[in-house]
Design a protein around this motif. Structure first.
Motif, PDB file in Angstrom:
ATOM      1  N   ILE A  95      26.692  42.631 -11.504  1.00 29.26           N
ATOM      2  CA  ILE A  95      27.510  41.581 -10.902  1.00 29.26           C
ATOM      3  C   ILE A  95      26.620  40.502 -10.289  1.00 29.26           C
ATOM      4  O   ILE A  95      26.864  39.303 -10.465  1.00 29.26           O
ATOM      5  N   PHE A  96      25.582  40.925  -9.577  1.00 32.11           N
ATOM      6  CA  PHE A  96      24.654  39.983  -8.956  1.00 32.11           C
ATOM      7  C   PHE A  96      23.991  39.097 -10.004  1.00 32.11           C
ATOM      8  O   PHE A  96      23.939  37.870  -9.857  1.00 32.11           O
ATOM      9  N   LEU A  97      23.480  39.686 -11.077  1.00 30.28           N
ATOM     10  CA  LEU A  97      22.799  38.898 -12.103  1.00 30.28           C
ATOM     11  C   LEU A  97      23.770  37.954 -12.815  1.00 30.28           C
ATOM     12  O   LEU A  97      23.416  36.808 -13.119  1.00 30.28           O
ATOM     13  N   GLY A  98      24.986  38.436 -13.078  1.00 24.19           N
ATOM     14  CA  GLY A  98      25.992  37.566 -13.691  1.00 24.19           C
ATOM     15  C   GLY A  98      26.324  36.376 -12.802  1.00 24.19           C
ATOM     16  O   GLY A  98      26.428  35.235 -13.269  1.00 24.19           O
ATOM     17  N   MET A  99      26.491  36.648 -11.509  1.00 25.44           N
ATOM     18  CA  MET A  99      26.772  35.572 -10.564  1.00 25.44           C
ATOM     19  C   MET A  99      25.609  34.597 -10.515  1.00 25.44           C
ATOM     20  O   MET A  99      25.806  33.382 -10.455  1.00 25.44           O
ATOM     21  N   LEU A 100      24.386  35.108 -10.549  1.00 24.01           N
ATOM     22  CA  LEU A 100      23.215  34.246 -10.488  1.00 24.01           C
ATOM     23  C   LEU A 100      23.163  33.291 -11.685  1.00 24.01           C
ATOM     24  O   LEU A 100      22.889  32.100 -11.528  1.00 24.01           O
ATOM     25  N   VAL A 101      23.457  33.797 -12.873  1.00 30.55           N
ATOM     26  CA  VAL A 101      23.485  32.945 -14.069  1.00 30.55           C
ATOM     27  C   VAL A 101      24.584  31.888 -13.922  1.00 30.55           C
ATOM     28  O   VAL A 101      24.357  30.701 -14.171  1.00 30.55           O
ATOM     29  N   TRP A 102      25.786  32.327 -13.507  1.00 30.30           N
ATOM     30  CA  TRP A 102      26.890  31.380 -13.313  1.00 30.30           C
ATOM     31  C   TRP A 102      26.504  30.308 -12.294  1.00 30.30           C
ATOM     32  O   TRP A 102      26.758  29.120 -12.509  1.00 30.30           O
ATOM     33  N   TYR A 103      25.901  30.719 -11.181  1.00 32.11           N
ATOM     34  CA  TYR A 103      25.516  29.793 -10.112  1.00 32.11           C
ATOM     35  C   TYR A 103      24.531  28.750 -10.641  1.00 32.11           C
ATOM     36  O   TYR A 103      24.675  27.555 -10.360  1.00 32.11           O
ATOM     37  N   MET A 104      23.552  29.192 -11.394  1.00 37.15           N
ATOM     38  CA  MET A 104      22.547  28.261 -11.916  1.00 37.15           C
ATOM     39  C   MET A 104      23.178  27.271 -12.899  1.00 37.15           C
ATOM     40  O   MET A 104      22.885  26.076 -12.846  1.00 37.15           O
ATOM     41  N   VAL A 105      24.031  27.758 -13.781  1.00 30.89           N
ATOM     42  CA  VAL A 105      24.686  26.871 -14.753  1.00 30.89           C
ATOM     43  C   VAL A 105      25.597  25.880 -14.028  1.00 30.89           C
ATOM     44  O   VAL A 105      25.556  24.676 -14.291  1.00 30.89           O
ATOM     45  N   TYR A 106      26.400  26.379 -13.114  1.00 29.52           N
ATOM     46  CA  TYR A 106      27.352  25.527 -12.386  1.00 29.52           C
ATOM     47  C   TYR A 106      26.639  24.458 -11.559  1.00 29.52           C
ATOM     48  O   TYR A 106      27.007  23.280 -11.613  1.00 29.52           O
ATOM     49  N   THR A 107      25.639  24.837 -10.801  1.00 29.72           N
ATOM     50  CA  THR A 107      24.952  23.860  -9.954  1.00 29.72           C
ATOM     51  C   THR A 107      24.121  22.877 -10.783  1.00 29.72           C
ATOM     52  O   THR A 107      23.966  21.722 -10.389  1.00 29.72           O
ATOM     53  N   THR A 108      23.629  23.305 -11.929  1.00 32.93           N
ATOM     54  CA  THR A 108      22.914  22.385 -12.821  1.00 32.93           C
ATOM     55  C   THR A 108      23.875  21.330 -13.365  1.00 32.93           C
ATOM     56  O   THR A 108      23.533  20.145 -13.441  1.00 32.93           O
ATOM     57  N   LYS A 109      25.083  21.748 -13.726  1.00 32.48           N
ATOM     58  CA  LYS A 109      26.086  20.787 -14.188  1.00 32.48           C
ATOM     59  C   LYS A 109      26.444  19.800 -13.080  1.00 32.48           C
ATOM     60  O   LYS A 109      26.615  18.601 -13.343  1.00 32.48           O
ATOM     61  N   LEU A 110      26.566  20.294 -11.846  1.00 34.18           N
ATOM     62  CA  LEU A 110      26.837  19.400 -10.723  1.00 34.18           C
ATOM     63  C   LEU A 110      25.708  18.385 -10.539  1.00 34.18           C
ATOM     64  O   LEU A 110      25.959  17.200 -10.315  1.00 34.18           O
ATOM     65  N   LYS A 111      24.470  18.855 -10.631  1.00 32.01           N
ATOM     66  CA  LYS A 111      23.324  17.946 -10.475  1.00 32.01           C
ATOM     67  C   LYS A 111      23.348  16.882 -11.563  1.00 32.01           C
ATOM     68  O   LYS A 111      23.114  15.693 -11.300  1.00 32.01           O
ATOM     69  N   ASN A 112      23.614  17.306 -12.797  1.00 34.91           N
ATOM     70  CA  ASN A 112      23.636  16.359 -13.899  1.00 34.91           C
ATOM     71  C   ASN A 112      24.734  15.307 -13.725  1.00 34.91           C
ATOM     72  O   ASN A 112      24.573  14.164 -14.139  1.00 34.91           O
ATOM     73  N   LYS A 113      25.838  15.689 -13.118  1.00 35.29           N
ATOM     74  CA  LYS A 113      26.963  14.756 -12.936  1.00 35.29           C
ATOM     75  C   LYS A 113      26.739  13.799 -11.762  1.00 35.29           C
ATOM     76  O   LYS A 113      27.085  12.628 -11.852  1.00 35.29           O
ATOM     77  N   TYR A 114      26.157  14.281 -10.677  1.00 35.76           N
ATOM     78  CA  TYR A 114      26.092  13.493  -9.452  1.00 35.76           C
ATOM     79  C   TYR A 114      24.718  12.902  -9.139  1.00 35.76           C
ATOM     80  O   TYR A 114      24.578  12.170  -8.163  1.00 35.76           O
ATOM     81  N   PHE A 115      23.714  13.202  -9.941  1.00 33.75           N
ATOM     82  CA  PHE A 115      22.379  12.661  -9.680  1.00 33.75           C
ATOM     83  C   PHE A 115      21.845  11.885 -10.861  1.00 33.75           C
ATOM     84  O   PHE A 115      22.208  12.021 -11.946  1.00 33.75           O
TER      85      PHE A 115
END
Length: 115
Positions: A95-115
């Motif tokens: 669960i931890f590793l799955g969440m970590l992958v999701w977190y990295m993908v999600y926050t990378t998409k946010l960075k790409n959209k807002y920066f």
């Protein structure tokens, strides 16, 4: 591998989770982006195109990161120092590793959209 290494990993996970919860509270209170958890070295808060919207969308991810990481750290510390609970520890790791992958993908998409 030596058991003390695994115990160290559980303490590090717990500490990172607590920091994630702290970052969530700080971001919710003051509206500033936690650059350590969300941006990395190439970005800074002042570069954001819409800081309020970024924070609003990032807050749930930071909260999930903090909760899951803290919970996994506690589970792993119990497994390493109190009583072996292999099945629970393994499930927590997945669960931890799955969440970590999701977190990295999600926050990378946010960075790409807002920066």
């Amino acid at each position: 591998m030596d058991e003390s290494v695994f115990g160290f990993v559980s303490i590090m996970a717990f500490g990172c989770g607590i920091y994630g919860l702290y970052a969530y509270i700080r971001m919710k209170m003051d509206g500033h982006i936690n650059e350590t958890l969300l941006l990395g070295k190439k970005y800074s808060e002042h570069m954001c195109k819409n800081k309020e919207e970024f924070v609003k969308k990032a807050l749930p991810a930071v909260l999930v990161f903090g909760i899951v990481t803290t919970a996994y750290g506690v589970i792993d510390m119990i497994h390493c120092y109190v009583k072996p609970i292999q099945a629970v520890d393994s499930a927590g790791l997945v669960i931890f590793l799955g969440m970590l992958v999701w977190y990295m993908v999600y926050t990378t998409k946010l960075k790409n959209k807002y920066f």
